[in-house]
Scaffold this motif. Structure first.
Motif, PDB file in Angstrom:
ATOM      1  N   PHE A 147       4.466   8.492   9.024  1.00 25.30           N
ATOM      2  CA  PHE A 147       3.743   9.698   8.582  1.00 25.30           C
ATOM      3  C   PHE A 147       2.270   9.685   8.964  1.00 25.30           C
ATOM      4  CE2 PHE A 147       7.269   8.889   5.571  1.00 25.30           C
ATOM      5  CZ  PHE A 147       8.024  10.028   5.841  1.00 25.30           C
ATOM      6  N   THR A 148       1.891   8.806   9.884  1.00 23.52           N
ATOM      7  CA  THR A 148       0.476   8.695  10.297  1.00 23.52           C
ATOM      8  C   THR A 148       0.411   8.738  11.818  1.00 23.52           C
ATOM      9  OG1 THR A 148       0.117   7.252   8.383  1.00 23.52           O
ATOM     10  CG2 THR A 148      -1.617   7.293  10.030  1.00 23.52           C
TER      11      THR A 148
ATOM     12  N   GLN B 288       5.977   4.799  -6.502  1.00 21.22           N
ATOM     13  CA  GLN B 288       6.495   3.726  -5.641  1.00 21.22           C
ATOM     14  C   GLN B 288       5.869   2.381  -6.021  1.00 21.22           C
ATOM     15  OE1 GLN B 288       9.042   4.052  -3.991  1.00 21.22           O
ATOM     16  NE2 GLN B 288       8.953   5.479  -2.288  1.00 21.22           N
TER      17      GLN B 288
ATOM     18  N   ALA C  23      -3.242   3.874  -2.057  1.00 16.86           N
ATOM     19  CA  ALA C  23      -4.171   4.237  -0.980  1.00 16.86           C
ATOM     20  C   ALA C  23      -3.412   4.781   0.214  1.00 16.86           C
ATOM     21  CB  ALA C  23      -4.959   2.992  -0.546  1.00 16.86           C
ATOM     22  N   ASP C  24      -4.158   5.474   1.047  1.00 21.24           N
ATOM     23  CA  ASP C  24      -3.637   5.855   2.351  1.00 21.24           C
ATOM     24  C   ASP C  24      -3.686   4.607   3.242  1.00 21.24           C
ATOM     25  OD1 ASP C  24      -3.176   8.052   4.525  1.00 21.24           O
ATOM     26  OD2 ASP C  24      -4.786   6.788   5.273  1.00 21.24           O
ATOM     27  N   ALA C  25      -2.603   4.326   3.920  1.00 25.43           N
ATOM     28  CA  ALA C  25      -2.528   3.079   4.695  1.00 25.43           C
ATOM     29  C   ALA C  25      -3.612   3.024   5.776  1.00 25.43           C
ATOM     30  CB  ALA C  25      -1.142   2.930   5.325  1.00 25.43           C
TER      31      ALA C  25
ATOM     32  N   VAL D  47       0.854  -1.192   0.000  1.00 27.31           N
ATOM     33  CA  VAL D  47       0.000   0.000   0.000  1.00 27.31           C
ATOM     34  C   VAL D  47       0.883   1.233   0.000  1.00 27.31           C
ATOM     35  CG1 VAL D  47      -1.786   1.264   1.271  1.00 27.31           C
ATOM     36  CG2 VAL D  47      -1.755  -1.231   1.353  1.00 27.31           C
ATOM     37  N   ASP D  48       0.657   2.139  -0.919  1.00 29.53           N
ATOM     38  CA  ASP D  48       1.391   3.404  -0.921  1.00 29.53           C
ATOM     39  C   ASP D  48       0.528   4.466  -1.585  1.00 29.53           C
ATOM     40  OD1 ASP D  48       4.771   3.971  -0.626  1.00 29.53           O
ATOM     41  OD2 ASP D  48       3.474   5.549  -1.426  1.00 29.53           O
ATOM     42  N   LEU D  49       0.700   5.703  -1.123  1.00 30.91           N
ATOM     43  CA  LEU D  49       0.000   6.839  -1.737  1.00 30.91           C
ATOM     44  C   LEU D  49       0.566   7.141  -3.116  1.00 30.91           C
ATOM     45  CD1 LEU D  49       0.086   9.321   1.298  1.00 30.91           C
ATOM     46  CD2 LEU D  49      -1.973   8.330   0.277  1.00 30.91           C
ATOM     47  N   SER D  50       1.821   6.736  -3.343  1.00 36.25           N
ATOM     48  CA  SER D  50       2.551   7.164  -4.533  1.00 36.25           C
ATOM     49  C   SER D  50       2.502   6.119  -5.652  1.00 36.25           C
ATOM     50  CB  SER D  50       4.006   7.432  -4.134  1.00 36.25           C
ATOM     51  OG  SER D  50       4.851   7.327  -5.244  1.00 36.25           O
TER      52      SER D  50
ATOM     53  N   VAL E 204       8.485   0.416   5.966  1.00 32.46           N
ATOM     54  CA  VAL E 204       9.904   0.782   5.919  1.00 32.46           C
ATOM     55  C   VAL E 204      10.013   2.263   5.589  1.00 32.46           C
ATOM     56  CG1 VAL E 204      12.116   0.290   4.804  1.00 32.46           C
ATOM     57  CG2 VAL E 204      10.446  -1.548   5.122  1.00 32.46           C
ATOM     58  N   PHE E 205      10.279   3.066   6.588  1.00 29.01           N
ATOM     59  CA  PHE E 205      10.337   4.526   6.406  1.00 29.01           C
ATOM     60  C   PHE E 205       9.061   5.011   5.709  1.00 29.01           C
ATOM     61  CE2 PHE E 205      14.859   5.921   7.262  1.00 29.01           C
ATOM     62  CZ  PHE E 205      15.279   4.719   7.785  1.00 29.01           C
ATOM     63  N   GLY E 206       7.929   4.398   6.025  1.00 24.85           N
ATOM     64  CA  GLY E 206       6.701   4.646   5.268  1.00 24.85           C
ATOM     65  C   GLY E 206       5.566   5.171   6.131  1.00 24.85           C
ATOM     66  N   ALA E 207       4.362   4.656   5.840  1.00 22.66           N
ATOM     67  CA  ALA E 207       3.140   5.206   6.432  1.00 22.66           C
ATOM     68  C   ALA E 207       3.189   5.273   7.962  1.00 22.66           C
ATOM     69  CB  ALA E 207       1.942   4.385   5.985  1.00 22.66           C
TER      70      ALA E 207
HETATM   71  C1  LIG Z   1      10.535   7.921   2.577  1.00 28.93           C
HETATM   72  S1  LIG Z   1       9.508   7.041   1.419  1.00 28.93           S
HETATM   73  C2  LIG Z   1      10.019   5.388   1.709  1.00 28.93           C
HETATM   74  C3  LIG Z   1       9.677   4.484   0.594  1.00 28.93           C
HETATM   75  C4  LIG Z   1      10.171   3.027   0.709  1.00 28.93           C
HETATM   76  N1  LIG Z   1       9.510   2.319   1.784  1.00 28.93           N
HETATM   77  C5  LIG Z   1      11.658   2.964   0.837  1.00 28.93           C
HETATM   78  O1  LIG Z   1      12.156   2.567   1.905  1.00 28.93           O
HETATM   79  O2  LIG Z   1      12.343   3.295  -0.121  1.00 28.93           O
HETATM   80  C6  LIG Z   1       7.953   7.169   2.253  1.00 28.93           C
HETATM   81  C7  LIG Z   1       6.822   6.483   1.521  1.00 28.93           C
HETATM   82  O3  LIG Z   1       5.695   6.432   2.397  1.00 28.93           O
HETATM   83  C8  LIG Z   1       4.542   6.682   1.628  1.00 28.93           C
HETATM   84  N2  LIG Z   1       3.490   7.133   2.540  1.00 28.93           N
HETATM   85  C9  LIG Z   1       3.549   8.169   3.407  1.00 28.93           C
HETATM   86  N3  LIG Z   1       2.412   8.285   4.086  1.00 28.93           N
HETATM   87  C10 LIG Z   1       1.601   7.281   3.643  1.00 28.93           C
HETATM   88  C11 LIG Z   1       0.279   6.877   3.980  1.00 28.93           C
HETATM   89  N4  LIG Z   1      -0.421   7.518   4.897  1.00 28.93           N
HETATM   90  N5  LIG Z   1      -0.227   5.800   3.335  1.00 28.93           N
HETATM   91  C12 LIG Z   1       0.485   5.150   2.392  1.00 28.93           C
HETATM   92  N6  LIG Z   1       1.734   5.493   2.031  1.00 28.93           N
HETATM   93  C13 LIG Z   1       2.290   6.544   2.661  1.00 28.93           C
HETATM   94  C14 LIG Z   1       4.984   7.734   0.618  1.00 28.93           C
HETATM   95  O4  LIG Z   1       4.128   7.808  -0.484  1.00 28.93           O
HETATM   96  C15 LIG Z   1       6.360   7.240   0.258  1.00 28.93           C
HETATM   97  O5  LIG Z   1       6.331   6.344  -0.816  1.00 28.93           O
END
Ligand SMILES: C[S@@+](CC[C@H](N)C(=O)[O-])C[C@H]1O[C@@H](n2cnc3c(N)ncnc32)[C@H](O)[C@@H]1O
Length: 160
Positions: A56-57, A12, A31-33, A6-9, A50-53
């Motif tokens: 940022f949530t 990605q 989608a938003d996680a 799942v990713d917003l981007s 991994v450095f992801g949702a």
């Molecule tokens: C710093 S990047 C890391 C990407 C990848 N996991 C990596 O390690 O290379 C952060 C990722 O989190 C995703 N992201 C941030 N908030 C999110 C959310 N609420 N739901 C889904 N994806 C989210 C962003 O779209 C982005 O692709």
């Protein structure tokens, strides 16, 4: 095995398709996680970010949503940069987008390892651990904060 990403981007998700072409059982959602977990009825053995949702949530929202979608004994693990000393809780950054656009506002949640452990326990996770893993040998010093918890008894959908 079924693996869900799942990713917003879209970029990605395209990278995932390029890296694992034709993998059976892999499904990707733009989608938003938090929305994904609130809407899904799936039950997972493991969820990781991994450095992801998870960075940022709001953990007060995401931790219970993930917990409700884990099997008994299922693991939630996530990584992010360690907090900057003295800067804890919700942090906001302005990300420049171009001369004619307002910057994007990105929120993230940073805590020290012991605080992450307390937050996970409060949300019903068991066997919690949080620690900073040293950076690999080289010129960079910033390590990786790694947090992990197992689905406990509380917070299961339909239970009190
Ligand atoms: C710093 S990047 C890391 C990407 C990848 N996991 C990596 O390690 O290379 C952060 C990722 O989190 C995703 N992201 C941030 N908030 C999110 C959310 N609420 N739901 C889904 N994806 C989210 C962003 O779209 C982005 O692709």
């Amino acid at each position: 095995m079924r693996a869900v990403g799942v990713d917003l981007s879209v970029k990605q998700l395209d990278k995932a398709r390029e890296r694992w072409p034709g993998v059976d059982g892999m499904e990707l959602h733009e989608a938003d996680a938090l929305a994904y977990f609130e809407d899904t009825v799936a039950v997972f053995d493991a969820v990781y970010s991994v450095f992801g949702a998870a960075w940022f949530t709001d953990p007060g929202l995401l931790l219970p949503a993930v917990h409700a979608n884990l099997k008994p004994g299922g693991v939630f693990a996530f990584s992010q940069r360690p907090p900057v000393e003295g800067c804890y809780g919700c942090q906001a950054s302005y990300i420049p987008r171009g001369p004619d656009e307002d910057p994007a506002v990105v929120k993230r949640w940073d805590y020290e390892p012991a605080v992450w452990e307390a937050i996970l326990k409060e949300q019903g996770y068991a066997d919690v651990s949080a620690s900073v893993i040293d950076a690999p040998p080289g010129s960079r010093r910033t390590g990786t904060l790694f947090v992990r918890g197992v689905r406990g008894i509380r917070g299961v959908r339909g239970s009190s």
